[in-house]
Write an enzyme that holds these catalytic residues in place. Structure first.
Site, PDB file in Angstrom:
ATOM      1  N   ASP A 106       0.819  -1.222   0.000  1.00 10.96           N
ATOM      2  CA  ASP A 106       0.000   0.000   0.000  1.00 10.96           C
ATOM      3  C   ASP A 106       0.850   1.269   0.000  1.00 10.96           C
ATOM      4  O   ASP A 106       0.389   2.338   0.384  1.00 10.96           O
ATOM      5  CB  ASP A 106      -0.964   0.002   1.205  1.00 10.96           C
ATOM      6  CG  ASP A 106      -0.237  -0.155   2.543  1.00 10.96           C
ATOM      7  OD1 ASP A 106       1.005  -0.260   2.552  1.00 10.96           O
ATOM      8  OD2 ASP A 106      -0.928  -0.179   3.575  1.00 10.96           O
ATOM      9  N   LYS A 157       3.820   0.998  16.086  1.00 14.80           N
ATOM     10  CA  LYS A 157       2.690   1.759  16.642  1.00 14.80           C
ATOM     11  C   LYS A 157       2.989   2.210  18.087  1.00 14.80           C
ATOM     12  O   LYS A 157       2.321   1.805  19.042  1.00 14.80           O
ATOM     13  CB  LYS A 157       1.392   0.918  16.602  1.00 14.80           C
ATOM     14  CG  LYS A 157       1.094   0.247  15.263  1.00 14.80           C
ATOM     15  CD  LYS A 157       0.461   1.163  14.272  1.00 14.80           C
ATOM     16  CE  LYS A 157       0.042   0.557  12.966  1.00 14.80           C
ATOM     17  NZ  LYS A 157       0.866  -0.305  12.187  1.00 14.80           N
ATOM     18  N   ASP A 217       1.455   6.062   2.527  1.00 15.82           N
ATOM     19  CA  ASP A 217       0.744   4.807   2.747  1.00 15.82           C
ATOM     20  C   ASP A 217      -0.714   5.130   2.469  1.00 15.82           C
ATOM     21  O   ASP A 217      -1.319   5.927   3.188  1.00 15.82           O
ATOM     22  CB  ASP A 217       0.954   4.359   4.201  1.00 15.82           C
ATOM     23  CG  ASP A 217       0.117   3.148   4.577  1.00 15.82           C
ATOM     24  OD1 ASP A 217      -0.920   2.896   3.920  1.00 15.82           O
ATOM     25  OD2 ASP A 217       0.483   2.453   5.534  1.00 15.82           O
TER      26      ASP A 217
HETATM   27  N1  GDD Z   1       0.608 -11.376   2.300  1.00 17.92           N
HETATM   28  C1  GDD Z   1       0.288 -10.754   3.431  1.00 17.92           C
HETATM   29  N2  GDD Z   1      -0.131 -11.510   4.502  1.00 17.92           N
HETATM   30  N3  GDD Z   1       0.381  -9.416   3.503  1.00 17.92           N
HETATM   31  C2  GDD Z   1       0.027  -8.817   4.672  1.00 17.92           C
HETATM   32  C3  GDD Z   1      -0.410  -9.521   5.791  1.00 17.92           C
HETATM   33  C4  GDD Z   1      -0.486 -10.953   5.688  1.00 17.92           C
HETATM   34  O1  GDD Z   1      -0.864 -11.659   6.626  1.00 17.92           O
HETATM   35  N4  GDD Z   1      -0.684  -8.632   6.776  1.00 17.92           N
HETATM   36  C5  GDD Z   1      -0.430  -7.409   6.275  1.00 17.92           C
HETATM   37  N5  GDD Z   1      -0.012  -7.517   4.989  1.00 17.92           N
HETATM   38  C6  GDD Z   1       0.345  -6.441   4.084  1.00 17.92           C
HETATM   39  C7  GDD Z   1      -0.767  -5.393   3.929  1.00 17.92           C
HETATM   40  O2  GDD Z   1      -1.638  -5.730   2.868  1.00 17.92           O
HETATM   41  C8  GDD Z   1       0.032  -4.164   3.604  1.00 17.92           C
HETATM   42  O3  GDD Z   1       0.334  -4.107   2.224  1.00 17.92           O
HETATM   43  C9  GDD Z   1       1.324  -4.365   4.372  1.00 17.92           C
HETATM   44  O4  GDD Z   1       1.419  -5.762   4.654  1.00 17.92           O
HETATM   45  C10 GDD Z   1       1.372  -3.582   5.671  1.00 17.92           C
HETATM   46  O5  GDD Z   1       0.195  -3.804   6.399  1.00 17.92           O
HETATM   47  P1  GDD Z   1      -0.703  -2.588   6.915  1.00 17.92           P
HETATM   48  O6  GDD Z   1      -1.881  -3.179   7.578  1.00 17.92           O
HETATM   49  O7  GDD Z   1      -0.906  -1.608   5.847  1.00 17.92           O
HETATM   50  O8  GDD Z   1       0.245  -2.016   8.055  1.00 17.92           O
HETATM   51  P2  GDD Z   1       0.426  -0.511   8.557  1.00 17.92           P
HETATM   52  O9  GDD Z   1       0.307   0.444   7.467  1.00 17.92           O
HETATM   53  O10 GDD Z   1      -0.446  -0.322   9.747  1.00 17.92           O
HETATM   54  O11 GDD Z   1       1.941  -0.549   9.103  1.00 17.92           O
HETATM   55  C11 GDD Z   1       2.988  -1.030   8.296  1.00 17.92           C
HETATM   56  O12 GDD Z   1       3.348  -0.067   7.310  1.00 17.92           O
HETATM   57  C12 GDD Z   1       3.877   1.186   7.846  1.00 17.92           C
HETATM   58  C13 GDD Z   1       4.246   2.064   6.669  1.00 17.92           C
HETATM   59  O13 GDD Z   1       3.122   2.396   5.952  1.00 17.92           O
HETATM   60  C14 GDD Z   1       4.191  -1.343   9.191  1.00 17.92           C
HETATM   61  O14 GDD Z   1       5.156  -1.997   8.401  1.00 17.92           O
HETATM   62  C15 GDD Z   1       4.757  -0.067   9.832  1.00 17.92           C
HETATM   63  O15 GDD Z   1       5.930  -0.371  10.556  1.00 17.92           O
HETATM   64  C16 GDD Z   1       5.096   0.932   8.742  1.00 17.92           C
HETATM   65  O16 GDD Z   1       5.534   2.163   9.332  1.00 17.92           O
HETATM   66 MG    MG Z   2      -0.326   0.381   5.503  1.00 20.25          MG
END
Ligand code: GDD
Ligand code: MG
Length: 336
Positions: A106, A157, A217
């Site tokens: 994303d 987080k 993001d």
């Molecule tokens: N294949 C797969 N399987 N992908 C996953 C899974 C899973 O079980 N869980 C999450 N993802 C993918 C999501 O689709 C997304 O593309 C990415 O991993 C990160 O998940 P998010 O749910 O978007 O996390 P976030 O935005 O709260 O936090 C993450 O991204 C931040 C930056 O935007 C973390 O990596 C943070 O540390 C980071 O700052």
């Molecule tokens: Mg994200």
């Protein structure tokens, strides 16, 4: 070089848009988001993309099939249940043979992956995490580095009092294959909660590559709107659209008495009626019908949306096939 894109998770924060599709497939400037990620990776010499699919894999496989997009080889690594960010990469292990990129599915960024790889090699890192500054790190993984750019601390987080830096994990990594040995097979496992903290506790060489390049993001409606708006205003080097542009697609008709204010992107087969006001940034997908006297401001319409006469939309995202009634007045809404 190979790259794993994490296309899992349920995209809960982007609901209701993600009831019918996955986050990676939502349209950005009328093209699926993931198309931009593909092009970006291929521009940085990625020749094989492994799609780690944890949720509704059909949304992705039906779209791409075996298509050899942009000369990049495509591999699907499907999880039976979402395995977490690191578990998803472990699941893709049979396809990984060397140092590789990982990218959250994303993220839209202009960060220079080629330069990041050079940095990774020069530092002798086992993991390099791209870092970007944000105003509110509590919604991300906050990363603290020393003056050699070595990561000292990673807190996912964080609570407000745990925030020691405004640099956060940008969701883009370079990882040495041996790191996969730290991820258990068949278990839900996260880079953010499990791999990075334990690697740092073991004093593993983890480095942070900081960038000021465009980064977002897009996983919430506000950020999704912002991404589209930013691209229409020319904020990324990857998209040629400019803030003053009005672009109308094939077979679309705009009534001469409609008033359009740039930037606006209208796809094909649309009808924009008499007295309609479109106040950009606005994106209108293929087959939409905007009836007489309607006003649309700072909004995104997916495909085949009908807007009733005199309706007013502001700061809205309207998913495909929606119908907005005559005289409706809607602000800050996501409708699917
Ligand atoms: N294949 C797969 N399987 N992908 C996953 C899974 C899973 O079980 N869980 C999450 N993802 C993918 C999501 O689709 C997304 O593309 C990415 O991993 C990160 O998940 P998010 O749910 O978007 O996390 P976030 O935005 O709260 O936090 C993450 O991204 C931040 C930056 O935007 C973390 O990596 C943070 O540390 C980071 O700052
Ligand atoms: Mg994200």
């Amino acid at each position: 070089m190979k790259a794993v894109i994490l296309v899992g998770g349920e995209g809960t924060r982007l609901r209701p848009l993600t009831y019918s599709t996955v986050k990676a497939m939502v349209p950005v400037l009328n093209k699926p988001f993931i198309d931009y990620v593909f092009r970006y990776l291929s521009n940085h010499d990625v020749n094989e993309i492994i799609l780690a699919l944890g949720y509704k894999p059909d949304c992705i496989t039906d779209y791409f099939g075996d298509a050899n997009q942009l000369g990049v080889r495509l591999v699907y690594s499907v999880e039976t249940d979402p395995m977490g960010t690191a578990g998803a990469v472990k699941n893709a292990e049979p396809h990984i043979d060397d140092t590789f990129f990982v990218m959250n599915g994303d993220i839209f960024t202009d960060l220079n992956l080629t330069d990041m790889l050079r940095f990774h090699k020069n530092k002798g890192a086992k993991v390099t995490i791209a870092l970007t500054p944000v105003e509110d790190p509590t919604r991300f993984g906050v990363v603290e580095t020393d003056n050699q750019k070595r990561v000292k601390r990673f807190v996912e987080k964080p609570k407000r009092e745990q925030v020691t830096s405004n640099m956060i994990n940008a969701g883009v990594y370079i990882i040495e294959r041996e790191i996969l040995n730290r991820i258990p097979k068949g278990k839900r496992f996260m880079f953010e909660h499990d791999v990075f903290p334990s690697l740092l506790a073991d004093r593993g060489p983890v480095f942070g590559y900081a960038t000021e390049d465009y980064w977002i993001d897009m996983g919430t409606p506000e950020k999704y709107l912002q991404l589209n708006r930013d691209l229409l205003c020319g904020k990324s080097t990857q998209v040629a659209f400019k803030a003053g542009d009005i672009c109308v697609g094939k077979r679309s008709s705009v009534n001469p008495q409609a008033k359009l204010t740039a930037p606006i992107l209208v796809d094909s087969d649309c009808i924009v009626g008499k007295g309609v006001q479109v106040k950009g940034p606005v994106i209108i997908g293929a087959g939409c019908k905007i009836n007489n006297g309607a006003t649309i401001e700072n909004s995104i319409l997916w495909q085949d949306v009908t807007i009733g006469e005199q309706a007013v939309l502001k700061d809205c995202i309207i998913a495909s096939n929606s119908y907005i009634e005559n005289n409706a007045c809607i602000e800050c809404a996501t409708i699917a």
